[in-house]
Design a protein around this motif. Structure first.
Motif, short mmCIF file in Angstrom:
data_model
loop_
_atom_site.label_atom_id
_atom_site.label_comp_id
_atom_site.label_asym_id
_atom_site.label_seq_id
_atom_site.Cartn_x
_atom_site.Cartn_y
_atom_site.Cartn_z
N GLU A 132 0.46 17.99 -3.76
CA GLU A 132 -0.09 16.69 -4.14
C GLU A 132 0.60 15.57 -3.37
O GLU A 132 -0.04 14.63 -2.89
N PHE A 133 1.91 15.68 -3.22
CA PHE A 133 2.66 14.68 -2.46
C PHE A 133 2.18 14.66 -1.01
O PHE A 133 1.94 13.59 -0.44
N GLN A 134 2.04 15.85 -0.42
CA GLN A 134 1.58 15.91 0.97
C GLN A 134 0.19 15.31 1.12
O GLN A 134 -0.13 14.67 2.11
N GLY A 135 -0.65 15.52 0.10
CA GLY A 135 -1.99 14.95 0.14
C GLY A 135 -1.95 13.43 0.14
O GLY A 135 -2.73 12.77 0.83
N HIS A 136 -1.04 12.86 -0.65
CA HIS A 136 -0.91 11.41 -0.70
C HIS A 136 -0.34 10.86 0.62
O HIS A 136 -0.73 9.77 1.05
N VAL A 137 0.56 11.62 1.24
CA VAL A 137 1.09 11.19 2.54
C VAL A 137 -0.05 11.15 3.57
O VAL A 137 -0.16 10.23 4.38
N THR A 138 -0.92 12.18 3.52
CA THR A 138 -2.07 12.21 4.42
C THR A 138 -3.00 11.03 4.15
O THR A 138 -3.51 10.38 5.07
N GLU A 139 -3.22 10.73 2.86
CA GLU A 139 -4.07 9.60 2.48
C GLU A 139 -3.50 8.29 3.00
O GLU A 139 -4.24 7.39 3.43
N LEU A 140 -2.19 8.16 2.98
CA LEU A 140 -1.54 6.94 3.45
C LEU A 140 -1.90 6.67 4.91
O LEU A 140 -2.16 5.53 5.31
N GLY A 141 -1.91 7.70 5.74
CA GLY A 141 -2.36 7.57 7.12
C GLY A 141 -1.34 7.00 8.08
O GLY A 141 -1.67 6.72 9.23
N TYR A 142 -0.09 6.84 7.66
CA TYR A 142 0.95 6.32 8.55
C TYR A 142 1.64 7.49 9.27
O TYR A 142 1.86 8.54 8.67
N PRO A 143 2.03 7.32 10.54
CA PRO A 143 2.83 8.35 11.20
C PRO A 143 4.11 8.60 10.41
O PRO A 143 4.77 7.67 9.96
N VAL A 144 4.45 9.88 10.22
CA VAL A 144 5.59 10.22 9.38
C VAL A 144 6.26 11.49 9.90
O VAL A 144 5.61 12.37 10.47
N SER A 145 7.56 11.59 9.73
CA SER A 145 8.29 12.82 10.04
C SER A 145 9.38 13.00 8.99
O SER A 145 9.98 12.02 8.51
N GLU A 146 9.63 14.26 8.62
CA GLU A 146 10.70 14.53 7.66
C GLU A 146 12.03 14.57 8.39
O GLU A 146 12.17 15.20 9.44
N ARG A 169 0.83 -1.21 0.00
CA ARG A 169 0.00 0.00 0.00
C ARG A 169 0.87 1.26 0.00
O ARG A 169 0.57 2.23 -0.70
N PHE A 170 1.95 1.21 0.77
CA PHE A 170 2.88 2.34 0.80
C PHE A 170 3.40 2.64 -0.60
O PHE A 170 3.40 3.78 -1.06
N LEU A 171 3.84 1.60 -1.28
CA LEU A 171 4.43 1.79 -2.60
C LEU A 171 3.39 2.19 -3.65
O LEU A 171 3.67 2.98 -4.56
N GLN A 172 2.17 1.68 -3.51
CA GLN A 172 1.11 2.03 -4.46
C GLN A 172 0.75 3.51 -4.35
O GLN A 172 0.49 4.17 -5.36
N ILE A 173 0.73 4.03 -3.14
CA ILE A 173 0.30 5.41 -2.94
C ILE A 173 1.42 6.40 -3.22
O ILE A 173 1.20 7.47 -3.81
N LEU A 174 2.66 6.04 -2.83
CA LEU A 174 3.74 7.02 -2.93
C LEU A 174 4.83 6.65 -3.95
O LEU A 174 5.66 7.51 -4.29
N GLY A 175 4.84 5.41 -4.42
CA GLY A 175 5.98 4.98 -5.22
C GLY A 175 5.76 4.98 -6.72
O GLY A 175 6.63 4.49 -7.45
N THR A 176 4.65 5.51 -7.21
CA THR A 176 4.41 5.51 -8.66
C THR A 176 4.48 6.91 -9.26
O THR A 176 4.98 7.10 -10.36
N ARG A 177 3.99 7.89 -8.57
CA ARG A 177 3.95 9.26 -9.08
C ARG A 177 5.29 9.96 -8.90
O ARG A 177 5.68 10.79 -9.71
#
Length: 523
Positions: A495-509, A457-465
């Motif tokens: 758009e990237f930030q929106g996909h990170v939000t959609e992913l729903g996993y805790p994240v930090s830069e 799911r991680f790769l599908q949401i963030l790893g194609t665009r």
């Protein structure tokens, strides 16, 4: 002692006086299923710290944790009609097993709602104690909502894990046993998750002997009591670390907060590395393998004793549980030396020339090297190499500073990475991975549930665009995983930030992590 507020009526569910809890702790019928666990001496650690260290061995309970006490005390007080209707709880851990075994002993049907991601070993344990498992939702909050819905629809009794007077009183029997076995203790260190065990032990000990200090201990990344004390009441943490899963609670209970606020002498926090080091101490002295939450209070004891120069006292910590996933021990083993202050890790720049390694090793002297990662420069004309080195310490931070100074004096570029989480979790496995050309990348650390399809799911949401320029994931056999990933050209990309939000996993830069900049970023 804290002032008492007026007691509620006999039928009310939220009594508030110390006398009430004292009476109910003494009268709790927990020994139908629970053991009076020993206070076991830890002589090796005690000698090192200059104190008598005693472990309250709650890992020796039939369910390998203290949770059986509170669950049984709550369920033993149900009416005949309530027993006939059954009980429901939500838990993926020790509370689930406590409720299941209590139900079997009392002849009460128990339904335990667990998230769908719950490992099979935990499901089997609950079923082995006689509980009916219902898998629902992708996280604890969804499982809890379903359990409370079941309670309302089916007329079953909801058995909470901590914020209930009977549960608190059941856990308080631990404090009673401590005083019975060694009334001369000076300080008792208690783990804090939802606050049930801390509240129960705190009120019992302070009502009987106020001179004994009771100190709460929380992981730094799930310190819900500390947050509540700062806010003046229970408040939601935005996220919690799941390393010490048994105390990973976002919001402390209302009644447990009140009791902890009034009866604990202090609250301190500890790191995951310190918890790992405490697990090693417990094994070295007792040969018991604690779960991370079970070692939290010992980690706090060690930190408190060092900070306050405590010597010659009798200190008790609660070894609260031993339901640990075996593969978690790989992570713990790697982190224990750092948590103990007996290992340091550095990034060092050395010349790309013959004999450079030998010269570098002479600067370290006779110190033992615990790790050494190096890869030759991957760009033409590069005349320097960057190495990742671990060094065994005998004098903690003082020696760390001395090593850094010696390396600088010898002309090396050096950065101390011993406190850099990204270095310890990811970069140590990625040394030598700089891109061959300048890349405008941003780096993020993600935490995700260890369940089938989570990585996909991680790769599908963030790893194609977007172009993924670096990626590291390693399983430690826990209920969650951690990913370090770099993406090209996403800074300021909505758009990237929106996909990170959609992913729903805790994240930090972590683009500016010292270890990333030293080893992986473009020079």
């Amino acid at each position: 002692m804290p002032a008492e507020t007026p007691a509620t009526s006999a039928s009310a569910p939220t009594p508030s006086t110390g006398d009430y809890y004292l009476r109910n702790i003494v009268a709790a019928p927990v020994y139908r299923v629970a053991n009076h666990t020993p206070l076991e001496a830890m002589p090796v650690l005690g000698t090192r710290l200059g104190n008598t260290i005693l472990a309250k061995r709650e890992d020796l309970q039939p369910v390998h944790s203290f949770k059986i006490r509170g669950a049984f005390n709550r369920m033993a007080q149900l009416s005949e009609d309530e027993r006939a209707a059954g009980v429901v709880a939500a838990s993926a851990g020790n509370h689930a097993q406590g409720v299941a075994l209590s139900g079997t002993e009392l002849g009460i049907r128990t339904i335990i709602v667990m998230p769908r991601i719950t490992p099979a070993i935990k499901i089997s344990a609950v079923e082995g104690f006689g509980g009916e498992v219902l898998l629902h939702g992708d996280n604890f909050d969804e499982a809890k909502a379903r359990a409370q819905q079941l309670a309302e629809e089916e007329g079953m009794t909801w058995v909470p894990p901590f914020d209930d007077p009977a549960v608190i009183a059941g856990q308080g029997t631990i404090g009673l046993e401590i005083l019975q076995d060694n009334p001369g203790v000076d300080r008792v260190f208690v783990p804090v998750g939802g606050g049930g065990i801390a509240a129960g032990i705190g009120v019992l000990i302070k009502e009987i002997n106020p001179s004994i200090q009771v100190i709460g201990v929380e992981p730094e990344e799930s310190a819900c009591l500390t947050a509540a004390l700062e806010a003046g009441g229970p408040t939601d943490l935005p996220r919690v670390s799941l390393f010490a899963e048994g105390v990973a609670v976002k919001t402390i209970g209302s009644e447990t907060f009140r009791l902890c606020r009034d009866y604990l002498d202090a609250v301190i926090t500890v790191s995951s590395d310190e918890i790992s080091a405490a697990m090693k101490d417990i094994f070295d002295d007792t040969r018991a393998i604690a779960e991370p939450a079970g070692a939290v209070s010992l980690a706090g004891l060690k930190r408190y004793a060092a900070q306050h120069n405590v010597r010659g006292e009798t200190l008790v910590h609660i070894l609260s549980g031993a339901n640990v996933n075996f593969h978690t021990l790989r992570y713990v083993s790697e982190r224990a030396e750092l948590g103990e202050g007996s290992e340091a890790i550095f990034g060092v720049t050395i010349p790309e020339s013959k004999g450079a390694f030998l010269k570098f090793s002479t600067v370290l002297g006779h110190r033992a090297v615990t790790e050494f990662n190096y890869r030759v420069g991957n760009r033409a004309g590069q005349d320097a190499a960057k190495i990742f080195v671990g060094v065994q310490l005998k004098q903690g931070r003082k020696e760390r500073a001395a090593i850094e100074n010696d390396l600088r004096a010898a002309g090396y570029g050096v950065v101390d990475l011993s406190d850099d989480e990204i270095a310890k979790e990811h970069v140590r496995y990625m040394v030598g991975g700089q891109p061959p050309a300048r890349v405008n990348e941003s780096v993020f650390a993600f935490e995700f549930p260890e369940q089938p399809g989570a990585l996909q799911r991680f790769l599908q949401i963030l790893g194609t665009r977007w172009n993924v320029t670096a990626f590291h994931y390693r399983s430690f056999g826990m209920d969650y995983g951690r990913i370090l990933a770099a993406f090209e050209g996403v800074q300021g990309d909505r758009e990237f930030q929106g996909h990170v939000t959609e992913l729903g996993y805790p994240v930090s830069e972590v683009t500016h992590s010292p270890s990333y900049e030293f080893f992986l970023a473009n020079s």
